[in-house]
Design an enzyme around this catalytic site. Structure first.
Site, mmCIF file in Angstrom:
data_model
loop_
_atom_site.group_PDB
_atom_site.id
_atom_site.type_symbol
_atom_site.label_atom_id
_atom_site.label_comp_id
_atom_site.label_asym_id
_atom_site.label_seq_id
_atom_site.Cartn_x
_atom_site.Cartn_y
_atom_site.Cartn_z
ATOM 1 N N ALA A 151 11.980 -5.065 -2.306
ATOM 2 C CA ALA A 151 12.166 -6.370 -3.849
ATOM 3 C C ALA A 151 13.572 -6.271 -3.497
ATOM 4 O O ALA A 151 14.759 -6.436 -4.461
ATOM 5 C CB ALA A 151 11.841 -5.631 -4.973
ATOM 6 N N ASN A 209 10.007 1.792 -5.603
ATOM 7 C CA ASN A 209 10.276 1.594 -4.036
ATOM 8 C C ASN A 209 11.165 1.296 -3.779
ATOM 9 O O ASN A 209 12.138 1.943 -2.357
ATOM 10 C CB ASN A 209 9.147 1.131 -3.755
ATOM 11 C CG ASN A 209 7.955 1.728 -3.472
ATOM 12 O OD1 ASN A 209 7.503 2.978 -2.955
ATOM 13 N ND2 ASN A 209 6.684 1.566 -4.907
ATOM 14 N N HIS A 254 17.233 -5.502 -10.036
ATOM 15 C CA HIS A 254 17.532 -4.705 -9.331
ATOM 16 C C HIS A 254 19.038 -5.273 -9.141
ATOM 17 O O HIS A 254 19.229 -5.532 -8.589
ATOM 18 C CB HIS A 254 16.522 -4.304 -8.532
ATOM 19 C CG HIS A 254 15.821 -4.205 -8.177
ATOM 20 N ND1 HIS A 254 14.798 -2.858 -9.153
ATOM 21 C CD2 HIS A 254 14.411 -4.850 -7.641
ATOM 22 C CE1 HIS A 254 13.310 -3.052 -8.989
ATOM 23 N NE2 HIS A 254 13.198 -4.482 -7.772
HETATM 24 N N1 LIG Z 1 8.832 -1.158 -1.458
HETATM 25 C C1 LIG Z 1 8.785 -2.315 -1.731
HETATM 26 O O1 LIG Z 1 10.039 -2.421 -2.205
HETATM 27 C C2 LIG Z 1 8.017 -2.597 -2.988
HETATM 28 C C3 LIG Z 1 7.581 -3.416 -3.814
HETATM 29 C C4 LIG Z 1 6.141 -3.748 -4.142
HETATM 30 C C5 LIG Z 1 5.464 -3.087 -4.191
HETATM 31 N N2 LIG Z 1 5.513 -1.862 -3.265
HETATM 32 C C6 LIG Z 1 4.775 -1.179 -3.020
HETATM 33 O O2 LIG Z 1 3.222 -1.170 -2.182
HETATM 34 C C7 LIG Z 1 2.146 -0.832 -2.704
HETATM 35 C C8 LIG Z 1 1.165 -2.443 -3.043
HETATM 36 O O3 LIG Z 1 1.146 -3.537 -4.129
HETATM 37 P P1 LIG Z 1 0.642 -3.984 -4.612
HETATM 38 O O4 LIG Z 1 1.257 -4.773 -5.217
HETATM 39 O O5 LIG Z 1 -0.440 -5.203 -3.367
HETATM 40 O O6 LIG Z 1 -0.225 -3.297 -4.732
HETATM 41 P P2 LIG Z 1 -1.871 -4.076 -5.473
HETATM 42 O O7 LIG Z 1 -2.049 -3.302 -6.658
HETATM 43 O O8 LIG Z 1 -1.902 -5.210 -5.773
HETATM 44 O O9 LIG Z 1 -2.662 -3.703 -4.263
HETATM 45 C C9 LIG Z 1 -3.120 -2.283 -3.957
HETATM 46 C C10 LIG Z 1 -4.865 -2.046 -3.258
HETATM 47 O O10 LIG Z 1 -4.490 -0.783 -2.111
HETATM 48 C C11 LIG Z 1 -5.906 -0.230 -1.958
HETATM 49 N N3 LIG Z 1 -5.610 0.847 -2.698
HETATM 50 C C12 LIG Z 1 -4.666 2.121 -3.805
HETATM 51 N N4 LIG Z 1 -5.436 2.909 -3.217
HETATM 52 C C13 LIG Z 1 -5.618 2.401 -2.086
HETATM 53 C C14 LIG Z 1 -6.132 4.210 -1.013
HETATM 54 N N5 LIG Z 1 -5.800 5.575 -1.405
HETATM 55 N N6 LIG Z 1 -7.093 4.111 0.422
HETATM 56 C C15 LIG Z 1 -7.357 2.585 0.313
HETATM 57 N N7 LIG Z 1 -7.227 1.570 -0.557
HETATM 58 C C16 LIG Z 1 -6.237 1.990 -1.671
HETATM 59 C C17 LIG Z 1 -6.395 -0.731 -3.828
HETATM 60 O O11 LIG Z 1 -7.812 -0.730 -3.611
HETATM 61 C C18 LIG Z 1 -5.379 -2.198 -3.882
HETATM 62 O O12 LIG Z 1 -6.323 -3.346 -3.578
HETATM 63 C C19 LIG Z 1 2.517 -0.424 -3.449
HETATM 64 O O13 LIG Z 1 1.814 0.935 -3.585
HETATM 65 C C20 LIG Z 1 3.878 -0.505 -4.824
HETATM 66 O O14 LIG Z 1 4.184 0.460 -5.739
HETATM 67 C C21 LIG Z 1 6.751 -1.789 -2.922
#
Ligand SMILES: NC(=O)c1ccc[n+]([C@@H]2O[C@H](COP(=O)([O-])OP(=O)(O)OC[C@H]3O[C@@H](n4cnc5c(N)ncnc54)[C@H](O)[C@@H]3O)[C@@H](O)[C@H]2O)c1
Length: 310
Positions: free
Chosen positions: A175, A231, A261
């Protein structure tokens, strides 16, 4: 992945054969022959990369499902082999809706079978649970839940596996913008990096109170307190001066709906300021829509023959 006949046609091989026979007959030069060999290996390498991007995905929430839709709509050209999500019904529903043919993996072994890159879009727990096994199997790994990597011991363990198994960890900018500048400035000397994140309390899982600073300190501590929200602070720290030296402030502001941010970097040859004002995804207010796009941009960068940016 479809590769056009022009790129499949073995021009370099023709060059090698011609120059080889010419040399046999006493003409041509060794360098002409070598040029052909180099041509073959480069063309072969590019073709391998283009053909070989077979991804599997952990997590089909906001980011994972967007990735799948992008493959379905050919925005991203690669093959999705398997998807793993602890919410199996969610994957089944998505596969039906998108009419795609990927496998629904029930464990990590099923997930990595036949794929060469796993995209983690699930949670920090998933990174801790699956990363080592994925990398050991010879698959590269793209990590969205970057906060998990601020544990130095864990990070170094994964890094060692990457070296030993000749695989890579990819961390998209997510992001934020400006990671390219940080990576370049770090080669000189960065004096300070400070980051301010502003989100609606709903996105921070906090009660809807007045605007206030809810965290101020090192990025390392902030990531532990708000693991699903910063993150970006982990990515900025890793690209710059580390989690202990990167300053982070988190503001809860009920009057905004964007995820904002701001990053301010002072380094030996100047300074730069980046401000990102991201609209959150409809499905998950914590996640900015650009994070999903950033993952796709990185996958395209891996698979396409021309790379732009640091
Ligand atoms: N790097 C970045 O800038 C950034 C930005 C946004 C989100 N993220 C991260 O990316 C990840 C995904 O974001 P999102 O918005 O798609 O989340 P989300 O909550 O919409 O989806 C996550 C999915 O992963 C599944 N899940 C969670 N833990 C699991 C596990 N141990 N094993 C199997 N499945 C699992 C959940 O059931 C869900 O369907 C999050 O950890 C979020 O913090 C990172």
């Amino acid at each position: 992945m479809e590769v056009g006949w022009r790129s499949r046609f073995p021009y370099s091989m023709v060059w090698v054969c011609l120059s080889f026979f010419w040399r046999m007959r006493g003409g041509g030069s060794r360098s002409m022959y070598s040029m052909g060999v180099i041509g073959i290996s480069q063309a072969h390498l590019i073709r391998q990369i283009l053909k070989m991007l077979k991804i599997s995905i952990i997590g089909c929430g906001n980011i994972g499902s967007f990735l799948l839709k992008s493959v379905k709509n050919k925005i991203l050209e690669c093959e999705v082999v398997s998807v793993l999500d602890k919410d199996v019904e969610r994957v089944e529903k998505l596969r039906r809706e998108l009419n795609m043919k990927f496998n629904i993996a029930r464990n990590i072994n099923e997930l990595i079978k036949n794929s060469n890159l796993v995209v983690e879009a699930a949670s920090q727990d998933a990174v801790r649970e699956y990363s080592a096994e994925i990398l050991e199997s010879g698959c590269s790994l793209m990590i969205m839940s970057v906060g998990a990597l601020v544990d130095n011991e864990f990070f170094n363990r994964l890094r060692d596996i990457c070296i030993r198994r000749n695989v890579k960890i990819y961390i998209p900018s997510g992001a934020v913008a400006g990671i390219d500048g940080l990576k370049a400035a770090r080669l000189s000397r960065i004096n300070s990096v400070s980051m301010t994140t502003r989100k609606n309390p709903r996105a921070l899982n906090l009660p809807d109170s007045s605007k206030k600073i809810v965290y101020e300190g090192s990025a390392g501590e902030g990531i532990k307190k708000f693991p699903e929200n910063v993150n970006v602070a982990a990515t900025v720290s890793m690209a710059g001066i580390g989690i202990e030296n990167t300053k982070l402030r988190i503001i809860s502001d009920p009057e905004i709906n964007d995820n904002v941010h701001e990053i301010h970097v002072y380094w030996d040859f100047g300074e730069f300021k980046i401000k990102m004002k991201n609209l959150p995804s409809k499905e998950n207010p914590k996640t900015s829509f650009i994070a999903a796009l950033s993952a796709i941009a990185m996958l395209k960068r891996i698979s396409e023959p021309v790379e732009i940016g640091t």
